[in-house]
Design a protein around this motif. Structure first.
Motif, short mmCIF file in Angstrom:
data_model
loop_
_atom_site.label_atom_id
_atom_site.label_comp_id
_atom_site.label_asym_id
_atom_site.label_seq_id
_atom_site.Cartn_x
_atom_site.Cartn_y
_atom_site.Cartn_z
N PHE A 50 -9.58 -4.69 10.75
CA PHE A 50 -8.21 -5.13 10.50
C PHE A 50 -7.28 -4.47 11.51
N GLU A 51 -6.07 -4.99 11.59
CA GLU A 51 -5.04 -4.36 12.40
C GLU A 51 -3.81 -4.14 11.53
N PHE A 52 -3.05 -3.11 11.89
CA PHE A 52 -1.86 -2.82 11.10
C PHE A 52 -0.77 -2.26 12.00
N LEU A 53 0.43 -2.42 11.53
CA LEU A 53 1.61 -1.95 12.26
C LEU A 53 1.82 -0.47 12.01
N ILE A 54 2.07 0.28 13.09
CA ILE A 54 2.45 1.68 12.97
C ILE A 54 3.92 1.79 13.39
N PRO A 55 4.82 1.80 12.44
CA PRO A 55 6.25 1.83 12.80
C PRO A 55 6.68 3.21 13.31
N HIS A 56 7.51 3.20 14.35
CA HIS A 56 8.04 4.46 14.88
C HIS A 56 9.40 4.78 14.28
N VAL A 57 9.99 3.78 13.66
CA VAL A 57 11.27 3.98 12.98
C VAL A 57 11.11 3.61 11.51
N LYS A 58 12.01 4.08 10.70
CA LYS A 58 11.89 3.86 9.26
C LYS A 58 12.34 2.46 8.89
N TYR A 59 11.43 1.73 8.19
CA TYR A 59 11.75 0.39 7.73
C TYR A 59 11.81 0.38 6.20
N PRO A 60 12.69 -0.43 5.63
CA PRO A 60 12.79 -0.48 4.17
C PRO A 60 11.55 -1.09 3.50
N PHE A 61 10.80 -1.89 4.23
CA PHE A 61 9.62 -2.53 3.66
C PHE A 61 8.35 -1.70 3.80
N ALA A 62 8.44 -0.59 4.54
CA ALA A 62 7.26 0.24 4.77
C ALA A 62 7.04 1.20 3.59
N TYR A 63 5.81 1.69 3.49
CA TYR A 63 5.40 2.55 2.36
C TYR A 63 5.22 3.97 2.87
N TYR A 64 6.03 4.89 2.36
CA TYR A 64 5.97 6.29 2.79
C TYR A 64 5.84 7.19 1.56
#
Length: 219
Positions: A50-64
């Motif tokens: 699989f592939e996945f996005l590694i965000p460098h900035v904080k997104y509201p839809f991301a899980y932290y």
């Protein structure tokens, strides 16, 4: 909602697609008359890609779950998984809108391959493409081939070679021990008790006591 983690790392953005491949180990052989037969074997190890996005900035839809982490944290985590050469857990949680978990997938895996793609079209974000393989714990058994002849045909048999037991130089007698029991546990053969008794100057092998230190050798 999907929550995906590899080892201790929770992916900030769940992959949009996960492919599971099960390798075929069946063997097809051709007979003298030209027909074929298929030997059914145990399936091979599962592979997940699989592939996945590694965000460098904080997104509201991301899980932290542990707070926002920069992209470098996830890149370093993948690198460490490969360097350490250890297995880890691959978990997929599928949750309904009400928060109830529908069902989960949990597999013990190793990290086989991964690539990190940096595309200016994605801003400062990265794309990771990974391949995981199912891991089954195994023990190595030493074997040696033995050739025998049956009706003029050489047949190879495989027999298990007993591994050499590692022994310490000395042993402290514990309550309930006997010299035969000690030799069985330490040397693999209780019949060595006479040699060990002689080695330690024990005139009566039946008379040993807790706390007594005896020398152990390969008799």
């Amino acid at each position: 909602m999907y929550k995906v983690s590899i080892g201790q790392v929770a992916l900030p953005v769940a992959p949009s697609k996960i492919t599971m491949k099960i390798k075929n180990n069946n063997k097809t052989m051709e007979l003298i008359d030209g027909s074929e037969i298929n030997f059914i074997r145990t399936p091979g190890l599962k592979e997940f890609s699989f592939e996945f996005l590694i965000p460098h900035v904080k997104y509201p839809f991301a899980y932290y779950p542990d707070g926002f982490q920069t992209a470098q944290v996830y890149i370093d985590a993948l690198k460490l998984m490969k360097i350490e050469k250890k297995w880890f857990q691959f978990d997929i949680q599928r949750q309904l809108p009400n928060g109830k978990t529908e069902f989960e997938t949990s597999e013990t895996v190793t990290l086989e391959d991964y690539t990190i793609t940096e595309d200016t079209g994605n801003g400062l974000d990265f794309i990771a493409n990974v391949t995981l393989k199912q891991y089954n714990e195994h023990k190595i058994t030493h074997v040696e081939p033995v050739q025998t002849t049956e009706d003029g045909v050489v047949v190879k048999e495989v027999t298990e070679r007993k591994s050499d037991k590692k022994t310490s130089n000395v042993y402290t007698v514990k309550k309930g021990d006997s010299l035969w029991k000690i030799c069985k546990a330490q040397l693999g053969d209780g019949a060595n008790f006479k040699e060990i008794a002689k080695l330690n100057g024990i005139s009566n092998p039946n008379l040993i006591y807790p706390g007594q230190v005896i020398q152990i050798g390969n008799a």
